[in-house]
Design an enzyme around this catalytic site. Structure first.
Site, short mmCIF file in Angstrom:
data_model
loop_
_atom_site.label_atom_id
_atom_site.label_comp_id
_atom_site.label_asym_id
_atom_site.label_seq_id
_atom_site.Cartn_x
_atom_site.Cartn_y
_atom_site.Cartn_z
N ASP A 120 13.56 21.24 14.59
CA ASP A 120 14.89 20.79 14.19
C ASP A 120 14.87 19.30 13.81
OD1 ASP A 120 17.65 20.93 13.84
OD2 ASP A 120 18.04 21.76 15.84
N ASP B 198 24.27 26.36 10.54
CA ASP B 198 24.81 26.54 11.88
C ASP B 198 26.07 27.39 11.85
OD1 ASP B 198 22.94 25.30 13.42
OD2 ASP B 198 23.98 23.39 13.58
C1 DGJ Z 1 21.00 22.36 15.62
C2 DGJ Z 1 20.54 23.72 15.18
O1 DGJ Z 1 20.97 23.99 13.88
C3 DGJ Z 1 21.04 24.76 16.15
O2 DGJ Z 1 20.71 26.04 15.72
C4 DGJ Z 1 20.46 24.48 17.50
O3 DGJ Z 1 19.07 24.61 17.42
C5 DGJ Z 1 20.83 23.07 17.93
N1 DGJ Z 1 20.47 22.11 16.96
C6 DGJ Z 1 20.17 22.74 19.25
O4 DGJ Z 1 20.39 21.43 19.60
#
Ligand code: DGJ
Length: 696
Positions: free
Chosen positions: A451, A519
């Site tokens: 991420d 997300d």
């Molecule tokens: C952002 C990501 O897009 C989410 O899916 C998740 O992994 C969160 N970060 C976790 O902090």
């Protein structure tokens, strides 16, 4: 195929359907001749013989015609190359030869005054109409450093047409890759990122059509950049209507690198594609090229995953994850991913980033026991990391406050309570390598979600004489680290994530197995995001999860499991809801959907994708075709006036064949499916169905 003619100064590259031609004039001007339908050598020679456009006061006869416009000389259009030394500015090149090797053409130029060696690279593979272009710049002199203010990967020239239309994929967090089209007007349209990562705001892609291309018909030109840092694509319409598209790393012309004698810069690839098959034909060609030549191991199917983020957030424990894993295994999930909060003192987003060892309160014996349990349940095991970041409240930051990007004496901005490490530094990369290598060796980890949750803001590098190279070198450092980890742990798959879809591009796709699309897990919003995503990238990399209803992450919308599953089955299916709160009936239904997905997966992940109807409020549908197998995912947002939603006219079907619906047994005639269509039986709001047909 590469042909050379015209006293050796004209080249034609050809793919299955298209050709690309360029010509070097006697004055060493490298001019563009053709990009479009296939042409012959005689056509190319005729184009080369046409010479420059007529003289026009106050205009350049080079602008809009050159393969790689440089700064300096009689040019006013945006240059692709801008260099300087202490004493020299701009470029005056001489041609230094060419090489055609396999499917790659290289043209070399030098500028002795600046000490510059420049190679333009073109690659067109036999099985694709995508042309990969990039440049290498070498400081070949012995004199002062050569500063690359800008070195775009390519300039693409479109044929003269009356009016162009521009398609782009814009967005923001939780609303990525939404398709918009607008008329191209005189001047420059610039999209890009000045954030240090690809960004949620635009996918680095544009498409242009001039004669009203439709989904399945007409000429479409597309360009896509493979770079995961700041970038810029400029679409420029000049006063005579010529259109040129330049693209490369860096948003501004403020400096990519400073090359000392002997040093080389290699730009990212800026790929281009001409298609006569409309936007759908163009997408399928992009998909096929990425599956064959960009995405590692693309022939392997991606497993159905479970991700714990929406269910458990920062409040996790081994037993709680195990409870989720048991339920996930029960519905047929193949890969269980613990997302965030397993490491350091990560009990909120305020602490822990940087400390990549399991939290001893939560995982007293490390991750191995959970990983083994997950394996025992028949699933692979995955974890989340965010290696480029630290929280101020972390052991790493306390030990190395100088490792983050910062400007001395200035505020260290903390977006999402975190700072960005400077991966341009070798010591930082080495540290991360040791941490991550140890982590992947400490437990049987099969999957890493990587991420990146904040943009660059304070991109300073105290002590470095040319600090702006951080923008370039951080990304190269990220690539190098990822490549090294992949090489050392070949069994581990990687997902690119950046707060959802903030790091999706051809560069990262060359070294990851799939991407987290957004997300936003609301199944209705997702349709538009996925519609845009599919313009360029294949379903094989597009992760999509079924989460809880009402939707937790974003909007509280209620939707059926059916609607959520059909929406998420359009890509790499995942489940992200709190399965401990799902009833037995819901789990049983989910199990059936997962089973169905596994049946259609070869067609969805490796078939050809046809967008039958865009998500515009009513019925939308995507079709996948692989050999004689066809899958249609149809979703109805809202039925109006009680009217029956329109029949779906299928594509990629043999008009002379009959097709059996695998669910109803009804036999459909190919010609009828193509020309009259298929009724879905959908009604009401948020209804959805999967239709499977097999050629008889
Ligand atoms: C952002 C990501 O897009 C989410 O899916 C998740 O992994 C969160 N970060 C976790 O902090």
């Amino acid at each position: 195929m590469i042909e050379n003619m015209g006293k050796g100064r004209t080249w034609v590259l050809s793919g299955p359907e298209s050709s690309y031609a360029l010509h070097l004039t006697d004055a060493d001007e490298l001019v563009h001749l053709h990009w479009g339908a296939r042409i012959t050598a005689a056509d190319a020679e005729a184009l080369a013989a046409q010479g420059p456009p007529p003289y026009w006061p106050f205009e350049s006869q080079l602008d809009g015609r050159e393969e790689y416009p440089v700064e300096g000389g009689p040019r006013f259009a945006r240059p692709a190359l801008s260099v300087r030394t202490e004493d020299v500015r701009g470029t005056e090149w001489v041609f230094d030869g060419w090489v055609a090797e396999d499917d790659e053409l290289r043209l070399r130029f030098t500028d002795a005054l600046a000490g510059l060696g420049l190679t333009l690279h073109y690659r067109m593979r036999d099985d694709s109409d995508v042309i990969e272009r990039w440049v290498t710049v070498v400081h070949e002199g012995t004199g002062p450093a050569l500063e690359l203010l800008r070195a775009d990967a390519a300039a693409w020239t479109l044929p003269m047409r009356d009016a162009w239309r521009l398609s782009q994929l814009h967005g923001r967090w939780a609303a990525e890759s939404r398709l918009v089209r607008s008329a191209l007007t005189y001047g420059e349209k610039i999209i890009g990122s000045r954030r240090g990562h690809t960004g949620h705001q635009h996918l680095p892609w544009v498409a242009l059509d001039a004669e009203g291309a439709t989904e399945e018909r007409g000429e479409v030109y597309g360009c896509a950049l493979g770079w995961s840092g700041s970038w810029r694509i400029s679409v420029q319409q000049l006063p005579d209507k010529a259109v040129q598209i330049t693209g490369g790393a860096g948003h501004d012309d403020s400096g990519l690198l400073r090359l000392e004698p002997g040093q080389t810069y290699t730009s990212p690839v800026f790929a281009g594609l001409w298609s006569d098959g409309g936007f759908g034909g163009a997408s399928r060609a992009w998909h096929a090229w990425q599956l064959a030549h960009v995405i590692p191991g693309a022939q392997e199917a991606r497993p159905v995953l479970y991700n714990s983020w929406e269910a458990t957030g920062f409040d996790i424990s081994e037993q709680q994850q195990l409870a989720l894993a048991r339920r996930a295994a029960g519905i047929g999930v193949e890969l269980f991913v613990v997302d965030d909060a397993w490491f350091g003192r990560r009990t909120s987003d305020r602490a822990g980033l940087g400390d990549w060892t399991p939290n001893p309160d939560r995982f007293p014996d490390g991750l191995a026991p959970l990983a083994r349990e997950v394996h025992g349940l028949g699933m692979r095991f995955g974890i989340w990391v965010e290696p480029e970041m630290v929280n101020a409240d972390s052991d790493l930051y306390r030990a190395h406050p100088d490792w983050v990007q910062h400007h001395p004496g200035r505020v260290r901005t903390e977006f999402r309570n975190q700072l960005v490490l400077n991966l341009a530094r070798e010591d930082v990369r080495d540290h991360l390598w040791e941490q991550l290598d140890a982590l992947l060796s400490s437990a049987p980890v099969d999957y890493v979600k990587w991420d990146f949750n904040r943009c660059f803001t304070d991109a300073g590098w105290p002590g470095e004489p040319y600090p702006q190279k951080l923008w370039t070198c951080h990304v190269e450092g990220f690539y190098a680290l990822l490549d090294r980890l992949r090489a050392a742990h070949p069994g581990v798959a990687f997902e690119s994530c950046s707060g959802g879809g903030g790091r999706i591009d051809l560069g990262v796709l060359g070294r990851t197995d799939q991407v987290w699309t957004s997300d936003n897990t609301d199944p209705l919003d997702r349709l538009a995001v996925q519609h845009g995503f599919s313009q360029l990238h294949p379903a094989r990399v597009m992760a999509a999860w079924v989460t809880d209803s009402p939707n937790v992450q974003l909007n509280g919308r209620r939707s059926s499991l059916r609607f959520r599953f059909v929406s998420a089955m359009a890509g790499v299916l995942g489940v992200g809801g709190d399965l401990t709160g799902w009833s037995e009936a819901e789990l049983a239904e989910a199990r059936d959907w997962v089973r169905l997905y596994k049946e259609i997966r070869p067609v969805v992940q490796h078939g050809e994708l046809y967008r039958l109807r865009a998500p515009e409020g009513g019925l939308s549908a995507v079709q996948y075709v692989r050999g004689g197998e066809t899958v249609v995912l149809a979703l109805l947002e809202a039925q109006r006036y009680g009217e029956r939603p329109p029949a779906l006219r299928l594509r990629g079907i043999d008009p002379a064949a009959a097709y059996e619906c695998l669910d109803t047994g009804v036999v459909h005639q190919g010609g009828v499916l193509l020309h009259h269509g298929l009724h879905t039986g959908l009604k009401g709001d948020l209804d959805a169905t999967v239709i499977r047909l097999r050629r008889m």
